[in-house]
Each structure stands twice: as structure tokens, then as C-alpha cells.
Design a protein around this motif. Structure first.
Motif, PDB file in Angstrom:
ATOM      1  N   GLY A  56      41.074 -25.125  93.476  1.00 35.99           N
ATOM      2  CA  GLY A  56      40.374 -23.658  92.945  1.00 35.99           C
ATOM      3  C   GLY A  56      40.072 -22.759  93.977  1.00 35.99           C
ATOM      4  O   GLY A  56      39.654 -21.680  93.790  1.00 35.99           O
ATOM      5  N   CYS A  57      40.281 -22.989  95.207  1.00 33.23           N
ATOM      6  CA  CYS A  57      39.747 -22.226  96.384  1.00 33.23           C
ATOM      7  C   CYS A  57      40.867 -21.247  96.724  1.00 33.23           C
ATOM      8  O   CYS A  57      41.898 -21.516  96.290  1.00 33.23           O
ATOM      9  CB  CYS A  57      39.375 -23.173  97.566  1.00 33.23           C
ATOM     10  N   ILE A  58      40.790 -20.078  97.479  1.00 31.57           N
ATOM     11  CA  ILE A  58      41.384 -19.212  98.190  1.00 31.57           C
ATOM     12  C   ILE A  58      41.419 -19.400  99.406  1.00 31.57           C
ATOM     13  O   ILE A  58      40.156 -19.336 100.009  1.00 31.57           O
ATOM     14  CB  ILE A  58      41.218 -17.841  97.609  1.00 31.57           C
ATOM     15  N   VAL A  59      42.291 -19.842 100.157  1.00 34.62           N
ATOM     16  CA  VAL A  59      42.197 -20.334 101.620  1.00 34.62           C
ATOM     17  C   VAL A  59      42.833 -19.174 102.453  1.00 34.62           C
ATOM     18  O   VAL A  59      44.012 -18.899 102.116  1.00 34.62           O
ATOM     19  CB  VAL A  59      42.779 -21.647 102.083  1.00 34.62           C
ATOM     20  N   ALA A  79      44.999 -25.496  95.884  1.00 34.09           N
ATOM     21  CA  ALA A  79      44.429 -24.188  96.286  1.00 34.09           C
ATOM     22  C   ALA A  79      45.382 -23.061  96.181  1.00 34.09           C
ATOM     23  O   ALA A  79      46.582 -23.401  96.181  1.00 34.09           O
ATOM     24  CB  ALA A  79      43.838 -24.636  97.538  1.00 34.09           C
ATOM     25  N   ASP A  80      44.728 -21.987  96.494  1.00 29.35           N
ATOM     26  CA  ASP A  80      45.631 -20.828  96.499  1.00 29.35           C
ATOM     27  C   ASP A  80      45.516 -20.411  98.087  1.00 29.35           C
ATOM     28  O   ASP A  80      44.580 -20.619  98.669  1.00 29.35           O
ATOM     29  CB  ASP A  80      45.412 -19.638  95.813  1.00 29.35           C
ATOM     30  N   TYR A 172      49.726  -9.067 103.861  1.00 30.80           N
ATOM     31  CA  TYR A 172      49.324 -10.495 103.610  1.00 30.80           C
ATOM     32  C   TYR A 172      50.335 -10.958 102.433  1.00 30.80           C
ATOM     33  O   TYR A 172      50.984 -10.197 101.659  1.00 30.80           O
ATOM     34  CB  TYR A 172      48.059 -10.713 103.006  1.00 30.80           C
ATOM     35  N   ILE A 173      50.704 -12.310 102.364  1.00 31.43           N
ATOM     36  CA  ILE A 173      51.186 -13.119 101.206  1.00 31.43           C
ATOM     37  C   ILE A 173      50.218 -14.126 100.532  1.00 31.43           C
ATOM     38  O   ILE A 173      49.254 -14.398 101.309  1.00 31.43           O
ATOM     39  CB  ILE A 173      52.586 -13.676 101.659  1.00 31.43           C
ATOM     40  N   SER A 174      50.327 -13.986  99.457  1.00 33.80           N
ATOM     41  CA  SER A 174      49.382 -14.876  98.637  1.00 33.80           C
ATOM     42  C   SER A 174      49.870 -15.632  97.195  1.00 33.80           C
ATOM     43  O   SER A 174      50.847 -14.947  96.683  1.00 33.80           O
ATOM     44  CB  SER A 174      48.055 -14.095  97.966  1.00 33.80           C
ATOM     45  N   ARG A 192      38.682  -9.285 102.658  1.00 31.06           N
ATOM     46  CA  ARG A 192      37.505  -9.022 103.123  1.00 31.06           C
ATOM     47  C   ARG A 192      36.690 -10.092 103.690  1.00 31.06           C
ATOM     48  O   ARG A 192      35.954 -10.144 104.741  1.00 31.06           O
ATOM     49  CB  ARG A 192      36.757  -8.148 102.071  1.00 31.06           C
ATOM     50  N   ARG A 193      36.552 -11.097 102.703  1.00 26.62           N
ATOM     51  CA  ARG A 193      35.834 -12.461 103.134  1.00 26.62           C
ATOM     52  C   ARG A 193      36.303 -13.272 104.168  1.00 26.62           C
ATOM     53  O   ARG A 193      35.624 -14.121 104.833  1.00 26.62           O
ATOM     54  CB  ARG A 193      35.770 -13.195 101.790  1.00 26.62           C
ATOM     55  N   HIS A 194      37.848 -13.025 104.653  1.00 26.55           N
ATOM     56  CA  HIS A 194      38.544 -13.737 105.569  1.00 26.55           C
ATOM     57  C   HIS A 194      37.400 -13.624 107.017  1.00 26.55           C
ATOM     58  O   HIS A 194      37.369 -14.463 107.613  1.00 26.55           O
ATOM     59  CB  HIS A 194      39.814 -13.408 105.798  1.00 26.55           C
ATOM     60  N   TRP A 195      36.978 -12.505 107.012  1.00 28.81           N
ATOM     61  CA  TRP A 195      36.312 -12.242 108.391  1.00 28.81           C
ATOM     62  C   TRP A 195      34.889 -12.794 108.368  1.00 28.81           C
ATOM     63  O   TRP A 195      34.120 -12.678 109.509  1.00 28.81           O
ATOM     64  CB  TRP A 195      36.253 -10.563 108.679  1.00 28.81           C
TER      65      TRP A 195
END
Length: 277
Positions: A56-59, A79-80, A172-174, A192-195
Motif C-alpha cells: 500500500g506504500c508509494i516508494v 507497493a507502488d 517520472y514513471i509510476s 514532492r514528498r520524495h525530497w
């Protein structure tokens, strides 16, 4: 994401690296691994995934770890992924670029946000298209991308003093399904949260824990010292959340809390409070 503990090396040699998985929502480092100067981070990222519950997480990751093996490992863990794409993947990079040039408005979702700060006015725009826009050869390589999303993140900055305008596009690819009701918002948040790993973890460790000044040659000491720093920071983040919940106001800074916890009594009381919660 990987970063170097700069003082862990002589000037003429490569330093030791720590590969870290970081939960940006809860401010917790989930795992780390010491990478030797002659080792390749790429070979370790996929193996670290196996020990984590990521359902359920986005990595997210930087372009270095945008690898087919890593994407496959994430999908297997339910995960995604949202992976940065640069010119180290030339075919993928240019195919994504061309997709946004040739786009039709009915296949594009956009979300725009204006932010003020650091002497700049920044306009951030996220554009998304279905992954199926890419060639069949590329879709075959990247598991989950055929029903996923390709992303263009555009940041336009205006210097409030000089009026100078600059613009930057990132891609990006997702594996996030393009037909999700709020796909643009999901992608914007992930990008945004990647940073967070840089701003909320690495920067704080360097500034408040003086981690970049750590001088050592012993790999075990380095790994354990960095782990303890992250554990301590995680505890401080929890104390900040508790303070905000109780007072309804912004919590004290990490630096101020660290100063307070210099007292062994205060530190033990804070730890007991967190354990009892």
C-alpha cells in the motif's frame, strides 16, 4: 537514497555510503545498509525491499535506482513506485518527453500549486499521462507501467528581487493507476514528498547531529553511530507530534528539544512518556 558521511574518508578516496529507506509520512528511517566504496548501490536496493512491509506504500527514489529489478521487487511487495527518469535511461527519457509534446488535452490531467519562500515565487505543475503512451518495448520492461502513469513535473521560479524567471522539467514513471480518481494529486504528493529524505532527515542529521563531521575508519562504528542518530531523531519527531497534539501549536525545533534532553533526567522522562503512549 544514498548519501556519504564525508569525514569517513581521506580526501583522495571515496567515502562510505549509507543506503536508507525513509518513511516521509511518519518521519522514521525504516532501514539502512552500509555500502562500500567499490560496491554498487543498485544491487542492494532491491534486496533491502525484501525485509520491509511496503504493501500500500508509494516508494520513490532518485534516477540512480530507477531500475527494472527494483520496480519489480516493489510490485512483488504490493507497493507502488514513482521513479525519477533522467538521461541515464535515454530511450525511456525521450519517449516520455515526446509523449508530453504530442499529448492531447483529453488524456492529460494537471494540478498546479503556487508557493512563496526563499525569496522566490514558485509555480509547481504536475502533468500526467497514461503509461500506455509509451512504446510496447518499454512497457514490457517496466512491470506495472502499462496501466500506470508517466509524470512531468514543471517548476517555474521567479526571483522576487531581480524578476529573473527559470524553469525546470522533471520526469517520472509510476505504477499508480492512471484512472485513479485523484491521480494528479497522488503523483504531485509523491514527487514532492520524495525530497523529505533530504530535507527532513539528511539535512537535520548533518546540521543538528553534525553527522557530516563524523571522523572514523571503522565501518561498524559508522553504521551504528548513524543508526543511533536516526533513532534519536525519530524519538524527537514523536515528541514534536505529542507537543503539537497537546498544545495545538507548532512544536519546538529539533535543536531546542535536543538542548532540553541534554539533562539525563529530562531524557529519561521523555522516553518514558513515549513508551507509555
Amino acid at each position: 537514497m544514498q548519501w556519504t558521511v564525508k569525514r569517513s574518508k581521506p580526501p583522495e578516496r571515496a567515502g562510505k555510503y549509507i543506503l536508507t529507506f525513509y518513511d516521509t509520512e511518519n518521519g522514521i528511517a525504516l532501514g539502512q545498509k552500509l555500502i562500500g566504496s567499490k560496491e554498487n548501490e543498485i544491487t542492494h536496493a532491491a534486496s533491502m525491499v525484501e525485509g520491509l512491509d511496503l504493501a500500500g506504500c508509494i516508494v520513490t527514489t532518485d534516477a540512480l535506482n530507477t531500475q527494472e529489478k527494483f520496480a519489480s521487487a516493489l510490485i512483488q511487495r504490493k507497493a507502488d513506485y514513482c521513479l525519477a527518469v533522467k538521461q541515464n535511461h535515454k530511450s525511456l527519457f525521450y519517449d516520455i518527453q515526446l509523449s508530453f509534446v504530442d499529448r492531447t488535452e483529453t488524456r492529460t490531467l494537471e494540478i498546479e500549486k503556487v508557493e512563496l519562500g526563499h525569496g522566490r515565487i514558485e509555480t509547481r505543475k504536475i502533468s500526467v499521462l497514461p503509461g500506455s503512451c509509451l512504446s510496447a518495448a518499454l512497457l514490457k520492461k517496466w512491470i506495472g507501467l502499462d496501466e500506470g502513469t508517466i509524470i512531468k513535473a514543471t517548476t517555474e521560479s521567479i526571483n522576487k528581487t531581480t524578476g529573473e524567471i527559470s524553469s525546470l522539467d522533471r520526469y517520472y514513471i509510476s505504477s499508480l493507476n492512471f484512472f485513479n480518481a485523484h491521480i494528479a494529486e497522488q503523483c504531485a504528493r509523491a514527487v514532492r514528498r520524495h525530497w523529505g529524505i533530504e530535507n527532513d532527515l539528511h539535512y537535520v542529521l548533518d546540521v543538528n547531529f553534525y553527522q557530516d563531521r563524523t571522523q572514523c575508519k571503522n565501518a561498524n562504528y559508522l553504521q551504528n553511530r548513524v543508526l543511533l542518530n536516526k533513532w534519536a531523531l525519530g524519538m524527537i519527531r514523536k515528541l514534536q507530534k505529542e507537543e503539537e497534539t497537546e498544545t495545538g501549536k507548532e512544536a519546538k525545533s529539533v535543536k531546542r528539544i535536543m538542548a532540553k534532553l541534554q539533562s539525563p533526567t529530562a531524557a529519561l522522562e521523555a522516553l518514558a512518556t513515549l513508551i507509555n503512549k
